[in-house]
Design an enzyme around this catalytic site. Structure first.
Site, PDB file in Angstrom:
ATOM      1  N   SER A   1       0.819  -1.222   0.000  1.00  0.00           N
ATOM      2  CA  SER A   1       0.000   0.000   0.000  1.00  0.00           C
ATOM      3  C   SER A   1       0.848   1.265   0.000  1.00  0.00           C
ATOM      4  O   SER A   1       0.378   2.323   0.413  1.00  0.00           O
ATOM      5  CB  SER A   1      -0.936  -0.002   1.217  1.00  0.00           C
ATOM      6  OG  SER A   1      -0.181  -0.075   2.424  1.00  0.00           O
ATOM      7  N   GLY A   2       2.080   1.157  -0.474  1.00  0.00           N
ATOM      8  CA  GLY A   2       2.951   2.322  -0.563  1.00  0.00           C
ATOM      9  C   GLY A   2       2.682   3.140  -1.810  1.00  0.00           C
ATOM     10  O   GLY A   2       1.614   3.040  -2.435  1.00  0.00           O
ATOM     11  N   ASN A   3       3.661   3.945  -2.209  1.00  0.00           N
ATOM     12  CA  ASN A   3       3.480   4.850  -3.348  1.00  0.00           C
ATOM     13  C   ASN A   3       3.157   4.112  -4.639  1.00  0.00           C
ATOM     14  O   ASN A   3       2.268   4.510  -5.395  1.00  0.00           O
ATOM     15  CB  ASN A   3       4.748   5.690  -3.548  1.00  0.00           C
ATOM     16  CG  ASN A   3       4.933   6.724  -2.461  1.00  0.00           C
ATOM     17  OD1 ASN A   3       4.003   7.052  -1.734  1.00  0.00           O
ATOM     18  ND2 ASN A   3       6.142   7.247  -2.347  1.00  0.00           N
ATOM     19  N   ILE A   4       3.897   3.031  -4.910  1.00  0.00           N
ATOM     20  CA  ILE A   4       3.690   2.280  -6.147  1.00  0.00           C
ATOM     21  C   ILE A   4       2.305   1.637  -6.154  1.00  0.00           C
ATOM     22  O   ILE A   4       1.556   1.729  -7.132  1.00  0.00           O
ATOM     23  CB  ILE A   4       4.773   1.201  -6.315  1.00  0.00           C
ATOM     24  CG1 ILE A   4       6.144   1.848  -6.511  1.00  0.00           C
ATOM     25  CG2 ILE A   4       4.447   0.279  -7.483  1.00  0.00           C
ATOM     26  CD1 ILE A   4       6.348   2.497  -7.840  1.00  0.00           C
TER      27      ILE A   4
ATOM     28  N   CYS B   1      12.491   0.253 -14.203  1.00  0.00           N
ATOM     29  CA  CYS B   1      11.909   1.403 -14.911  1.00  0.00           C
ATOM     30  C   CYS B   1      12.724   1.732 -16.158  1.00  0.00           C
ATOM     31  O   CYS B   1      12.163   2.020 -17.225  1.00  0.00           O
ATOM     32  CB  CYS B   1      11.825   2.606 -13.977  1.00  0.00           C
ATOM     33  SG  CYS B   1      13.422   3.184 -13.339  1.00  0.00           S
TER      34      CYS B   1
ATOM     35  N   SER C   1      12.398  10.940  -6.719  1.00  0.00           N
ATOM     36  CA  SER C   1      11.573   9.788  -7.101  1.00  0.00           C
ATOM     37  C   SER C   1      12.264   8.463  -6.801  1.00  0.00           C
ATOM     38  O   SER C   1      11.656   7.401  -6.950  1.00  0.00           O
ATOM     39  CB  SER C   1      11.230   9.849  -8.595  1.00  0.00           C
ATOM     40  OG  SER C   1      12.359   9.523  -9.389  1.00  0.00           O
TER      41      SER C   1
ATOM     42  N   PRO D   1      14.681   4.569  -1.010  1.00  0.00           N
ATOM     43  CA  PRO D   1      15.805   3.795  -0.469  1.00  0.00           C
ATOM     44  C   PRO D   1      16.014   2.468  -1.175  1.00  0.00           C
ATOM     45  O   PRO D   1      17.145   1.998  -1.299  1.00  0.00           O
ATOM     46  CB  PRO D   1      15.425   3.598   1.008  1.00  0.00           C
ATOM     47  CG  PRO D   1      13.953   3.892   1.088  1.00  0.00           C
ATOM     48  CD  PRO D   1      13.675   4.874   0.016  1.00  0.00           C
ATOM     49  N   GLY D   2      14.930   1.851  -1.664  1.00  0.00           N
ATOM     50  CA  GLY D   2      15.064   0.579  -2.373  1.00  0.00           C
ATOM     51  C   GLY D   2      15.853   0.738  -3.656  1.00  0.00           C
ATOM     52  O   GLY D   2      16.762  -0.044  -3.954  1.00  0.00           O
ATOM     53  N   THR D   3      15.515   1.778  -4.424  1.00  0.00           N
ATOM     54  CA  THR D   3      16.246   2.044  -5.669  1.00  0.00           C
ATOM     55  C   THR D   3      17.711   2.329  -5.385  1.00  0.00           C
ATOM     56  O   THR D   3      18.616   1.801  -6.047  1.00  0.00           O
ATOM     57  CB  THR D   3      15.618   3.250  -6.406  1.00  0.00           C
ATOM     58  OG1 THR D   3      14.277   2.929  -6.755  1.00  0.00           O
ATOM     59  CG2 THR D   3      16.396   3.584  -7.668  1.00  0.00           C
TER      60      THR D   3
END
Length: 300
Positions: free
Chosen positions: A11-14, A126, A157, A160-162
């Site tokens: 339920s995050g941004n994505i 992406c 954009s 932290p994962g990226t």
């Protein structure tokens, strides 16, 4: 009209941006939004839009009498690796937006038709979603000995994962340039652009091609494939006409074509400068609709 039922796990941004896209779909009903944080903005927005929202995780979802036909996983690679076997056991098709890469890699404009019945597909990165179609556009006309892409994304954009997975981005995207794009050798570079105000995602693609390659045919193919991507990512566009360079002493007799792209996000939930994230949720929607077409056709 009958629709395929879908759940968004994460339920995050994505996941939240994806929900808004799925709510517009004519063949997918996003019935559930699943998270783990009761205070999640995504869960609140889902509930406001009439989507069943739960912070009790996948265990809660899979214990329902009614289950989804399709799951969109927007959590983490670790979580998806744990959940994927459970989806498969129940016959639920999974669209993986994490780096787990358990199923075949899919770029809708290139190879969606090969994987409509796959139990699990992943969306690469992406940068891969933006640039692999262009490599494919060139390689379907002529040999591509080498393709190199540079993806520049707005620093805000990139979460932290990226940032923690830059190496994984380059490896995964490079592999996709070869296996899906059709280049004999691929290389990917990502740049986190700190400019303020944040800029749209920009991608540069270079392909080494034979000196006598049909440049008009390559240009036409690039425009054709760009239009195919734009059909599901409206903000995807060529910034200039493809540019061709003649062979030089250091190019080993090969010419080069340069392709320059920009991706503007739709602004459903994420800001328009987050084209790098928008292209992932748009691609996920396109893949899900392909799954739904297959599911609904089989149920007739």
């Amino acid at each position: 009209m009958t629709k395929a039922l879908a759940a968004i796990v994460g339920s995050g941004n994505i996941g939240t941006d994806l929900m808004y896209k799925l709510l517009r779909s004519e063949i997918i009903e996003p019935r559930w939004m699943i998270g783990v944080d009761p205070e999640s903005e995504g869960l609140k927005r889902a509930a406001d839009r009439g989507v069943i929202a739960s912070a009790e995780g996948v265990d809660w979802l899979l214990a329902r009498d009614e289950r989804p036909d399709i799951v969109f996983e927007a959590t983490s690679a670790y979580v998806h690796r744990a959940n994927a076997p459970r989806y498969r056991e129940l016959g639920i098709q999974a669209v993986d937006l994490t780096p787990a890469a358990l199923g075949p890699a899919v770029v809708p404009a290139v190879n969606m038709g090969e994987h409509r019945t796959a139990p699990n597909v992943n969306l690469i990165t992406c940068g891969g979603q933006a640039t692999i179609p262009m490599v494919h556009a060139v390689s379907r006309i002529t040999d591509v000995a080498y393709a190199e892409i540079v993806a520049s994304v707005a620093s805000p954009s990139a979460g932290p994962g990226t940032r923690a997975n830059i190496d994984e981005f380059t490896i995964t995207t490079s592999r996709g340039i070869e296996t899906i794009g059709g280049a004999k050798k691929g290389k990917a570079i990502i740049i986190l652009n700190p400019a303020e105000p944040p800029m749209f995602m920009k991608d540069t693609v270079f392909c080494s091609i034979p000196a006598d390659a049909d440049r008009d045919a390559i240009t036409a193919s690039i425009h054709d494939v760009a239009a195919s991507v734009q059909a599901y990512v409206p903000g995807y566009r060529l910034r200039a006409e493809p540019q061709f360079d003649d062979p030089t002493p250091i190019s080993r007799g090969l010419a080069r074509v340069g392709i320059f792209l920009e991706v503007e996000g739709a602004g459903d939930f994420l800001p328009p400068y987050s084209g790098n994230l928008d292209i992932m949720t748009a691609a996920a929607t396109k893949v899900g609709e392909s799954f739904a077409t297959q599911i609904l056709g089989a149920s007739v």
